[in-house]
Design an enzyme around this catalytic site. Structure first.
Site, PDB file in Angstrom:
ATOM      1  N   LYS A 237       0.873  -1.175   0.000  1.00 14.96           N
ATOM      2  CA  LYS A 237       0.000   0.000   0.000  1.00 14.96           C
ATOM      3  C   LYS A 237       0.913   1.229   0.000  1.00 14.96           C
ATOM      4  CE  LYS A 237      -2.654   3.209   2.223  1.00 14.96           C
ATOM      5  NZ  LYS A 237      -2.439   4.499   1.550  1.00 14.96           N
TER       6      LYS A 237
ATOM      7  N   GLU B  72       9.092   1.310  11.427  1.00 11.56           N
ATOM      8  CA  GLU B  72      10.080   2.379  11.396  1.00 11.56           C
ATOM      9  C   GLU B  72       9.291   3.666  11.530  1.00 11.56           C
ATOM     10  OE1 GLU B  72      11.605   5.274  10.689  1.00 11.56           O
ATOM     11  OE2 GLU B  72      12.241   4.844   8.637  1.00 11.56           O
TER      12      GLU B  72
ATOM     13  N   CYS C 145      13.174  10.224   7.647  1.00 13.06           N
ATOM     14  CA  CYS C 145      12.993   9.773   9.029  1.00 13.06           C
ATOM     15  C   CYS C 145      14.236  10.045   9.864  1.00 13.06           C
ATOM     16  CB  CYS C 145      12.678   8.279   9.057  1.00 13.06           C
ATOM     17  SG  CYS C 145      11.138   7.911   8.220  1.00 13.06           S
TER      18      CYS C 145
ATOM     19  N   GLU D 185       9.196  15.596  15.684  1.00 11.93           N
ATOM     20  CA  GLU D 185       9.634  15.509  14.297  1.00 11.93           C
ATOM     21  C   GLU D 185       8.781  16.431  13.432  1.00 11.93           C
ATOM     22  OE1 GLU D 185      10.229  11.552  12.958  1.00 11.93           O
ATOM     23  OE2 GLU D 185      10.987  12.194  11.014  1.00 11.93           O
TER      24      GLU D 185
END
Lengths: 521, 129
Positions: A203, A277, A316, A417
């Site tokens: 996906k 992750e 990331c 983040e």
């Protein structure tokens, strides 16, 4: 370079600009709409619905992709399950050959895929040409080789008893891809899964559903039908239906923490393994000895700080916290800010562009709200701090200026983040303080250490609680280096041959070659 | 005497309308403030019961009768700010429910004043689930 239009600008006489995908002279053909890739065929979504797909460069839609539902996930799982026995039993020679052919096809279409990826995500084409697409090809080659060299084992338990260990495929796995590297992150997940003999349902991320379909078009005659399936649609429908499905044997996800938690919850209900992750707030630490000489290493270190703007900060492991030794802060930061001021922002398809557009208006909005809270908390804006406005076709795109905020580690812009080109910078006095600040975070995905002192670099690397510590480098992603998080940055690893274990069952045959009964009964 | 503590999370009229629509269409919904990469750092909206809530999760408030949670570790990072739930254009990028067609929930933040911090310090609001 082929088929590049001549649009040199005054500032950069060497500039060449690729034509936008879908335009008459573009090297990238774009259909008005795409379907799901299931069982080697293009299948219309059961829902009958489609979503517009926009380029972040312009904010304009350029194609449409399926807005699938749970039924489409079931179709993809049907196809994957139909293919899994033959693929799982294929010889390593055959599987490796398929992976190598995937790599060859990517290489042969490097420029087309690079332009498609740039237009899809908003990232500069010079990054996709040099990094995203070549790395994707290399991941397939790496795992083609790794799987052939992977060995089971035979252990002599006693004179007449042997424990054999074999790797067996898990079967059908689910993989949910992030939007920041739509093709490369798919390669990270696909290559080891396929190498280990699994079939997959992928996906893609909702903002970047299309470029992987361009790759799938090329792979239609390369990958056996059903081995790789791609279904697009909203996360709340399609992602959820995949992650919670009892017909997957593993789920891998890259994204944010709450969805990670939800995926673990579904995995708990189905009792299957997960790889997660979930991002980070990676410290990039500069000791004052980097300025001991004004040489190539110092130049590399300055670039190392500016790498926070790589892929517009949508990484990331973005080195989004710079920790700079107090004694050199002013001199070092001056050099860095000078370099940041020279970043060329604009059309991602211009080969001289260094920073393109954020992936979506949603991300742009989030970045602005974090810079706002940073200002409220007293952070000093050293450079940037606002949206970047482009002209012409790019006026509707999602551009944010490379930004640096000076503050302290308790501020939210140091702890959360942002996923944009926003660097939070602070100082430290000594090694102990550097370690303390580096580890004062909920996350532990990446870190960088810059020093000419090898012993110090080693101590720092071991003391930082993060899955990868780049030492005198940053943002390198070779297939052979394990990648993953400590703390809430995730569970498990990606890359490295260890992934073959993560995508395999361990089969132990415990065999007695003795004729003697145990004697219990 | 200190003033009553300010809410740790408030919702704009647009967010309250979106919540009411979702509640009418889906039944009770909840928010959970996300962290991490991609669409992290955004509020995720789920049908109640879908995400298992831990006893350690912090209930920041209930704008529009809709519980708004955050992980207890993330709470420590944001506790000096008021979260303002709002709606912005664009579909949600993760597993969150949309605020409406082609709109998603967002958080804006406001620093608490010294008086507000003092009032919050005297209360237990937003520190238990």
């Amino acid at each position: 370079m082929t088929q590049v239009s001549e649009q040199p600008t005054q500032e950069s006489p060497d500039a060449s600009v690729y034509e936008a995908p879908g335009s008459p002279n573009s090297i990238v053909e774009v259909k008005p709409r795409y379907e799901n890739f299931i069982g080697g065929h293009w299948i219309a979504p059961v829902t009958g619905q489609y979503s517009e797909n926009k380029s972040p460069a312009t904010g304009q839609p350029f194609t449409a992709v399926p807005k699938s539902g749970p039924d489409d996930i079931e179709l993809a799982l049907d196809a994957a399950h139909a293919a899994k026995d033959a693929w799982g039993e294929a010889s390593l020679t055959e599987r490796a050959a398929v992976l190598n052919r995937i790599a060859d096809v990517i290489d042969a279409n490097l420029e087309m895929l690079a332009v498609a990826e740039s237009w899809e995500n908003g990232k500069p084409v010079r990054e996709t040409l040099a990094a995203d697409i070549p790395l994707a090809a290399d991941h397939f080659r790496y795992f083609a080789g790794a799987t052939r060299s992977l060995e089971g084992s035979a252990t002599e338990i006693d004179k007449d008893t042997v424990a054999y260990h074999f790797h067996e495929p898990l079967g059908v796995v689910g993989q949910i891809i992030p939007f920041n590297f739509p093709i490369l992150m798919a390669a990270w997940k696909l290559a080891p899964a396929l190498a280990a003999g699994n079939c997959t349902v992928i996906k893609p991320a909702s903002p970047t559903p299309w470029s992987l379909l361009k790759l799938a078009e090329l792979l239609q005659d390369v990958v056996p039908p059903g081995v790789m399936n791609v279904v697009n649609g909203p996360g709340a429908e399609v992602g959820m239906a995949l992650a919670s499905n009892p017909r997957i044997a593993k789920i891998a996800f890259t994204g944010e923490t709450v969805t990670g938690r939800l995926i673990m919850q579904y995995a708990a209900q189905n009792i299957i393994p997960v790889t997660l992750e979930l991002g980070g707030k990676s410290p990039n630490i500069f000791f004052d000895d980097v300025m001991a000489d004004d040489d190539s290493f110092l130049d590399k270190a300055i670039e190392g700080l500016v790498l926070y703007a790589f892929n517009k900060g949508e990484v990331c492991t973005c080195p989004s916290r710079a920790l700079i030794q107090e004694s050199m802060y002013d001199k070092f930061m001056e050099r860095c800010l000078d370099r940041i001021a020279k970043i060329r922002q604009g059309n991602p398809l211009d080969t001289t562009t260094m920073i393109g557009a954020q992936v979506s208006t949603q991300q742009l909005e989030k970045i602005a709200s974090y810079v706002d809270i940073g200002r409220q908390e007293g952070a000093e804006v050293l450079i940037g701090g606002a949206e970047a406005h482009m002209e012409g076709d790019l006026a509707g795109g999602y551009y944010y200026q490379p930004t640096v905020l000076k503050g302290h580690n308790d501020m939210r812009v140091f702890q959360e983040e942002i996923f944009g080109p926003v660097l939070a910078v602070t100082t430290f006095r000594d090694e102990a303080e550097a370690v303390r600040i580096a580890n004062d975070t909920l996350y532990g995905l990446g870190a960088g250490v810059w020093t000419r002192d090898g012993n110090k670099a080693y101590r720092m690397g071991r003391a930082i609680k993060a899955g990868r510590v780049w030492t005198n480098c940053y943002h390198l992603y070779p297939a052979g280096a394990a990648f993953g998080g400590y703390k809430i940055s995730g569970v498990g690893r990606e890359n490295h041959r260890m992934m073959l274990e993560h995508y395999s069952q361990t089969k132990n045959l415990l065999v007695s070659y003795s004729d003697q009964p145990l004697g219990f009964f | 005497m200190t003033d009553p503590p300010p809410p740790r999370v408030v919702a704009t009229p647009a967010a309250l309308q979106a919540i009411a629509r979702l509640q009418a269409a889906r039944g009770p919904v909840i928010f959970f403030q996300s962290g991490g990469c991609c669409d992290g750092s955004l509020p995720m909206c789920f049908v109640e019961g879908q995400l298992a809530i831990s006893p350690r999760d912090v209930l920041l408030g209930e704008p529009g009768r809709c519980p708004f949670y955050i992980d207890h570790r993330q709470f420590e990072v944001v506790r000096h700010t008021q979260l303002v739930l709002d709606v912005a254009p664009g579909a949600p990028e993760g597993f969150s429910l949309a605020a409406e067609n082609d709109a998603h929930f967002v958080i804006r933040s406001r620093l608490f004043t010294g008086e507000e911090e003092a009032a919050l310090a005297c209360s237990t609001q937003g520190v238990s689930s």
